[in-house]
Design a protein around this motif. Sequence first.
Motif, PDB file in Angstrom:
ATOM      1  N   MET A  30      39.257 120.730   9.499  1.00  0.00           N
ATOM      2  CA  MET A  30      38.242 119.765   9.924  1.00  0.00           C
ATOM      3  C   MET A  30      38.297 119.601  11.438  1.00  0.00           C
ATOM      4  N   ARG A  31      37.125 119.533  12.062  1.00  0.00           N
ATOM      5  CA  ARG A  31      37.103 119.427  13.510  1.00  0.00           C
ATOM      6  C   ARG A  31      37.536 118.037  13.972  1.00  0.00           C
ATOM      7  N   ALA A  32      38.364 118.024  15.027  1.00  0.00           N
ATOM      8  CA  ALA A  32      38.802 116.747  15.587  1.00  0.00           C
ATOM      9  C   ALA A  32      37.604 116.042  16.217  1.00  0.00           C
ATOM     10  N   PRO A  33      37.630 114.698  16.280  1.00  0.00           N
ATOM     11  CA  PRO A  33      36.506 113.997  16.904  1.00  0.00           C
ATOM     12  C   PRO A  33      36.435 114.296  18.398  1.00  0.00           C
ATOM     13  N   GLY A  34      35.218 114.342  18.939  1.00  0.00           N
ATOM     14  CA  GLY A  34      35.074 114.569  20.375  1.00  0.00           C
ATOM     15  C   GLY A  34      34.930 116.045  20.699  1.00  0.00           C
ATOM     16  N   TRP A  35      34.901 116.332  22.001  1.00  0.00           N
ATOM     17  CA  TRP A  35      34.692 117.702  22.448  1.00  0.00           C
ATOM     18  C   TRP A  35      35.942 118.551  22.292  1.00  0.00           C
ATOM     19  N   TYR A  36      37.052 117.883  22.439  1.00  0.00           N
ATOM     20  CA  TYR A  36      38.335 118.558  22.171  1.00  0.00           C
ATOM     21  C   TYR A  36      39.325 117.493  21.713  1.00  0.00           C
ATOM     22  N   TYR A  37      40.423 117.943  21.129  1.00  0.00           N
ATOM     23  CA  TYR A  37      41.361 117.038  20.469  1.00  0.00           C
ATOM     24  C   TYR A  37      42.397 116.549  21.482  1.00  0.00           C
ATOM     25  N   ARG A  38      42.169 115.341  21.963  1.00  0.00           N
ATOM     26  CA  ARG A  38      43.044 114.789  23.004  1.00  0.00           C
ATOM     27  C   ARG A  38      44.358 114.272  22.406  1.00  0.00           C
ATOM     28  N   LEU A  39      45.394 114.315  23.215  1.00  0.00           N
ATOM     29  CA  LEU A  39      46.692 113.783  22.783  1.00  0.00           C
ATOM     30  C   LEU A  39      46.591 112.283  22.508  1.00  0.00           C
ATOM     31  N   SER A  40      45.807 111.584  23.325  1.00  0.00           N
ATOM     32  CA  SER A  40      45.673 110.138  23.109  1.00  0.00           C
ATOM     33  C   SER A  40      45.039 109.856  21.741  1.00  0.00           C
ATOM     34  N   SER A  41      44.098 110.703  21.324  1.00  0.00           N
ATOM     35  CA  SER A  41      43.477 110.524  19.998  1.00  0.00           C
ATOM     36  C   SER A  41      44.502 110.761  18.896  1.00  0.00           C
ATOM     37  N   PHE A  42      45.311 111.805  19.082  1.00  0.00           N
ATOM     38  CA  PHE A  42      46.345 112.113  18.092  1.00  0.00           C
ATOM     39  C   PHE A  42      47.302 110.923  17.921  1.00  0.00           C
ATOM     40  N   GLN A  68      38.378 129.012  26.350  1.00  0.00           N
ATOM     41  CA  GLN A  68      39.599 128.951  25.525  1.00  0.00           C
ATOM     42  C   GLN A  68      39.511 127.818  24.499  1.00  0.00           C
ATOM     43  N   LEU A  69      38.957 126.684  24.931  1.00  0.00           N
ATOM     44  CA  LEU A  69      38.820 125.565  23.985  1.00  0.00           C
ATOM     45  C   LEU A  69      37.921 125.959  22.811  1.00  0.00           C
ATOM     46  N   GLU A  70      36.895 126.733  23.098  1.00  0.00           N
ATOM     47  CA  GLU A  70      36.013 127.179  22.011  1.00  0.00           C
ATOM     48  C   GLU A  70      36.772 128.035  20.996  1.00  0.00           C
ATOM     49  N   LEU A  71      37.799 128.737  21.479  1.00  0.00           N
ATOM     50  CA  LEU A  71      38.574 129.617  20.600  1.00  0.00           C
ATOM     51  C   LEU A  71      39.766 128.915  19.957  1.00  0.00           C
ATOM     52  N   LEU A  72      40.119 127.765  20.511  1.00  0.00           N
ATOM     53  CA  LEU A  72      41.332 127.079  20.054  1.00  0.00           C
ATOM     54  C   LEU A  72      41.089 126.391  18.708  1.00  0.00           C
ATOM     55  N   ARG A  73      41.984 126.637  17.755  1.00  0.00           N
ATOM     56  CA  ARG A  73      41.862 125.979  16.444  1.00  0.00           C
ATOM     57  C   ARG A  73      41.681 124.475  16.647  1.00  0.00           C
ATOM     58  N   ASP A  74      40.746 123.873  15.894  1.00  0.00           N
ATOM     59  CA  ASP A  74      40.361 122.490  16.197  1.00  0.00           C
ATOM     60  C   ASP A  74      41.404 121.452  15.804  1.00  0.00           C
ATOM     61  N   THR A  75      42.431 121.841  15.087  1.00  0.00           N
ATOM     62  CA  THR A  75      43.502 120.895  14.738  1.00  0.00           C
ATOM     63  C   THR A  75      44.636 120.910  15.763  1.00  0.00           C
ATOM     64  N   HIS A 107      32.169 122.953  21.248  1.00  0.00           N
ATOM     65  CA  HIS A 107      33.335 122.070  21.194  1.00  0.00           C
ATOM     66  C   HIS A 107      34.555 122.907  20.835  1.00  0.00           C
ATOM     67  N   GLN A 108      35.705 122.273  20.811  1.00  0.00           N
ATOM     68  CA  GLN A 108      36.948 122.989  20.474  1.00  0.00           C
ATOM     69  C   GLN A 108      36.826 123.648  19.098  1.00  0.00           C
ATOM     70  N   GLY A 109      37.174 124.913  19.042  1.00  0.00           N
ATOM     71  CA  GLY A 109      37.176 125.619  17.761  1.00  0.00           C
ATOM     72  C   GLY A 109      35.839 126.194  17.355  1.00  0.00           C
ATOM     73  N   GLY A 125      34.137 128.513  18.595  1.00  0.00           N
ATOM     74  CA  GLY A 125      33.968 129.953  18.722  1.00  0.00           C
ATOM     75  C   GLY A 125      34.826 130.798  17.803  1.00  0.00           C
ATOM     76  N   GLY A 126      35.710 130.193  16.999  1.00  0.00           N
ATOM     77  CA  GLY A 126      36.556 131.088  16.240  1.00  0.00           C
ATOM     78  C   GLY A 126      37.195 130.507  15.004  1.00  0.00           C
ATOM     79  N   PHE A 127      37.346 129.165  14.926  1.00  0.00           N
ATOM     80  CA  PHE A 127      38.137 128.635  13.825  1.00  0.00           C
ATOM     81  C   PHE A 127      37.385 127.584  13.013  1.00  0.00           C
ATOM     82  N   ASP A 128      36.070 127.520  13.109  1.00  0.00           N
ATOM     83  CA  ASP A 128      35.310 126.593  12.267  1.00  0.00           C
ATOM     84  C   ASP A 128      35.289 127.080  10.838  1.00  0.00           C
TER      85      ASP A 128
END
Length: 328
Positions: free
Chosen positions: A1-13, A272-279, A321-323, A325-328
């Motif tokens: 499942m895609r993290a909320p937002g454009w990319y998965y921030r540490l603060s969100s985690f 790179q963010l587009e390719l990065l797994r969204d979790t 958004h993150q993921g 390009g490759g991991f959706d």
Amino acid sequence: MRAPGWYYRLSSFFREKFGVRVTKIPLNAGLTCPNRDGALSEKGCIFCYNPAFSPAAAKRERGDENRSHGIRQQIRRFQWQMEGRGQPAHGDKEPPPSFTPRNSYLAYFQAYSNTYGPHYLLDRLYNEALQAPGVIGLSVATRPDCLSADVLDLLTSLAGRHHIWLELGLQSAHDRTLKLINRGHNFACFQEAVQACQGRNLYLCVHLINGLPGEDPPAMLETVKRVSALPVHGVKFHQLQILAGTSLEPLYRQGAVSPLSLEEYLRITCDQLELLRDTIVVHRLLAETPQRDLLLAPDWHVPRARFAGMVEVELRRRGTHQGKGGFD
Ligand code: SF4
């Protein structure tokens, strides 16, 4: 499942996991590194700067039981300043004994290789940090070749009661680059380290550098693809910085290394963010250098928060958004 937002921030985690803001406290435990103390090399990675480094100093540090002195003190000072309850005017001024932190913290063993030392010493250092008020866990930065079964067992035992991140320096997934930058390990070593951490309740964060000598954008994207395919939980992105006194300096002065422009770095990071797994949690999007007078290149400097805004604008412009390009 895609993290909320454009990319998965540490603060969100942290908010999802603990329901509160968690701040990392950078610590220097006085440890060293096998790539500096002569065990592997005395030169270190070509981008690494340590003005105090010498083989003699490194050897002395390895045998010094008193170097844990100051962990609790470093934590208390940071918390005191962070919570706006005092600003030590001098290095020797301490928070008052009555000071108790209100917020939650991770003790971040940041300097050098923080699993490289005798078991009893690491045990003492980690526990000293974990016993500090307000500290809910550790973040331990190290090399993938510094994870003995003993140290992994130690971290696993702590992970039963605390939140433990292990930050592994990789920088690139390409062996040719790792050799060129004198890392002293290859990608297979990193893969084995990741494997050895499985089933231990440890969170793994990978450190990467963009703009290393000999790497073009496709090589940097390939690194992220390989990392995303592994069971890791976090990543830190950095732009290559050339600091005075490092082995990179002469290469830079000869014109053999040219750092990325801000525009290039932004484009590559978004790719790179587009390719990065969204979790995968993004701990950091770019490096900052506290000692700006040592920074020879690049000639641009953007605060982290501003760069994060630039990344969001670019991802929004792309409609991605993150993921994506490759991991959706
Ligand atoms: S492994 Fe880390 S501390 Fe050791 S030389 Fe490389 S960058 Fe420096």
